[in-house]
Design an enzyme around this catalytic site. Structure first.
Site, PDB file in Angstrom:
ATOM      1  N   SER A  60       0.835  -1.264   0.076  1.00  0.00           N
ATOM      2  CA  SER A  60       0.006   0.065   0.013  1.00  0.00           C
ATOM      3  C   SER A  60       0.862   1.353  -0.052  1.00  0.00           C
ATOM      4  CB  SER A  60      -0.806   0.233   1.469  1.00  0.00           C
ATOM      5  OG  SER A  60      -1.563   1.185   1.167  1.00  0.00           O
ATOM      6  N   GLY A 105       3.918   4.073   3.300  1.00  0.00           N
ATOM      7  CA  GLY A 105       3.621   3.043   2.727  1.00  0.00           C
ATOM      8  C   GLY A 105       3.698   1.767   3.782  1.00  0.00           C
ATOM      9  N   LYS A 106       3.302   0.559   3.295  1.00  0.00           N
ATOM     10  CA  LYS A 106       3.530  -0.674   3.929  1.00  0.00           C
ATOM     11  C   LYS A 106       3.365  -1.922   3.201  1.00  0.00           C
ATOM     12  CE  LYS A 106       4.402  -1.814   8.255  1.00  0.00           C
ATOM     13  NZ  LYS A 106       5.071  -0.896   9.275  1.00  0.00           N
ATOM     14  N   GLY A 107       3.829  -3.225   3.402  1.00  0.00           N
ATOM     15  CA  GLY A 107       3.591  -4.475   2.735  1.00  0.00           C
ATOM     16  C   GLY A 107       3.513  -5.462   3.388  1.00  0.00           C
ATOM     17  N   ASP A 146       9.490  -5.469   9.145  1.00  0.00           N
ATOM     18  CA  ASP A 146       8.445  -5.172   9.748  1.00  0.00           C
ATOM     19  C   ASP A 146       8.463  -6.845  10.599  1.00  0.00           C
ATOM     20  OD1 ASP A 146       6.218  -3.340  10.696  1.00  0.00           O
ATOM     21  OD2 ASP A 146       5.211  -5.132  10.514  1.00  0.00           O
TER      22      ASP A 146
END
Ligand code: NAD
Length: 418
Positions: A60, A105-107, A146
């Site tokens: 995202s 952002g993040k995934g 993460d």
């Protein structure tokens, strides 16, 4: 941990709470409540036995108004589209409150890494890297570790990217090993920002950190470093917990010894400086000056919040309070230093890593720690200014007021593009 809040709804309600105090139009706020884009993809890799398996994965990109999207990649069976969207939003406001020139952002990949061999995880990681390659880049989107990912996965992603692009670009990803372009001070950064935020909060509240009692929930990277550093500042760590339970000694214990015990046995429980064992909920509700939740999201719900006895809560974990728990603590006048500031040390030193990668010039640990301290102190001062100016009840809202205003300003200053 009973009531499960939808993380994306929690994010949006935090934005709404702050929006009431902002000189920003509803149309702009609406934009700032949703990701710019979300990639949802299916990765198919070959298992070691020759069969194929499909994995759902996401990236995202929430907001890039202040700079390249920035945020980690998580491997967990509970990764979902809403979780990734929420986490990417929190990254946007985290980079904004600490005023580093990055977006959010993040995934994530829906996978339990314990069920796969290292070779399978490498194929999965490289497959994801290939998929997101057009979206990422040192000036576009810079992923990081993460939950359940670390230096190993970051090195694989960097190598895949550099091979496909036929270049060297260490700044495409952060959280790398030192030999692969990582930064000094990164491992301690989240615990360090947590205690710097605690020190600033105690100073602001005119409370003495010397001898203050501290409980730490979660004894991983963020929690144990925070315990070690707050002890070095003169506070007394009286309780700690991990997923196996908690320990307590009203006179305090050596946090480094507790970590050594955890390394040897897998848990802090059974540490010989502990006087009694506590449940996790008992650690969270202990009568202490400072509580540091440093485990997972939604650790404190509305019911548990009623029993919280700390004067100050500094959130090392992301989203440790449900929104209802947040309201309860606000009513009880507990001063909360929100996650987006308290644990921003991780992303701040990731930013320093990226700066060093771009300059191909590396800093000493002392310089990293000094620059981090300046960033956290400045962010806390900005939070206090918004807190007092708007006569707010909750420092979290103050943090969002500052952060959202900064993102909105960058968006509005850029003008519109059809
Ligand atoms: P970690 O995996 O190193 O440690 C997590 C710890 O929490 C472990 O000790 C585990 O036993 C404990 N735990 C799990 N469930 C628990 C429970 N129910 N009760 C008590 N303890 C429990 O993870 P970490 O990197 O320390 O991250 C912790 C939190 O900090 C997460 O919310 C993460 O998103 C946040 N955070 C970490 C960083 C970082 O740089 N490490 C940066 C920003 C935010």
């Amino acid at each position: 941990m009973s009531e499960e809040a939808n993380p994306f709804e929690s994010l949006q309600s935090q934005i709404d709470d702050a929006a009431a105090y902002l000189d920003v139009g509803d149309d702009v706020i609406e934009r700032l409540k949703h990701p710019e884009r979300v990639l949802e993809t299916n990765l198919t890799i070959e298992r070691d036995d020759g069969t194929l398996e499909r994995f759902k994965a996401f990236r995202s990109q929430f907001n890039g108004d202040r700079g390249p999207y920035k945020g980690g990649i998580r491997y967990h069976p509970q990764v979902s589209r809403d979780e990734v969207k929420a986490l990417s939003g929190w990254m946007t406001y985290k980079t904004a409150i600490v005023d580093i020139p990055l977006g959010g952002g993040k995934g994530g990949i829906v996978v339990d890494p314990d069920d796969y061999s290292e070779a399978e995880l490498e194929r999965l990681t490289r497959s994801f890297a290939k998929e997101i390659r057009p979206m990422i880049g040192a000036d576009r989107d810079v992923p990081a570790p993460d939950v359940n990912t670390g230096q190993r996965e970051m090195n694989w992603i960097k190598d895949t990217y550099e091979t496909l692009e036929n270049t060297t670009e260490p700044g495409v990803i952060t959280g790398k090993a030192l030999d692969s372009g990582g930064s000094e001070g990164r491992v301690e950064a989240t615990g360090r920002s947590t205690v710097l935020a605690a020190r600033e909060a105690f100073d602001y509240l005119d409370k003495d950190l010397q001898g203050a009692t501290v409980a730490v929930q979660g004894y991983g990277n963020a929690g144990w470093i925070a315990a070690k550093l707050i002890d070095e500042m003169g506070a007394t760590v009286v309780a700690a917990s991990d997923s196996s339970g908690g320990i307590h000694n009203p006179d305090g214990f050596d946090p480094v010894g507790a970590k050594q015990h955890k390394n040897e046995t897998g848990s802090v429980v059974g540490y010989d400086e502990s006087e009694e064992e506590l449940t996790n909920d008992e650690v969270l509700t202990l009568d202490v000056d400072l509580l540091i939740p440093a485990a997972l999201e939604n650790a404190i719900d509305e019911d548990l919040a009623k029993d919280v006895n700390a004067d100050v809560v500094v959130e090392a974990a992301n989203g440790p309070l449900t929104p209802a728990a947040d309201d309860v603590l606000e009513e009880k006048d507990v001063f909360i230093v929100p996650d987006i500031l308290a644990n921003a040390g991780g992303v701040t030193v990731s930013y320093f890593e990226w700066v060093q990668n771009r300059q191909r010039f590396y800093w000493s640990e002392e310089r990293v720690n000094d620059e981090l301290e300046t960033v956290i102190v400045d962010a806390f001062d900005a939070l206090v200014e918004a807190y007092e100016e708007n006569d707010l009840e909750n420092p979290r809202t103050a943090a969002y007021v500052v952060a959202i205003q900064r993102v909105a300003d960058a968006f509005e200053e850029a003008g519109s593009w059809p």
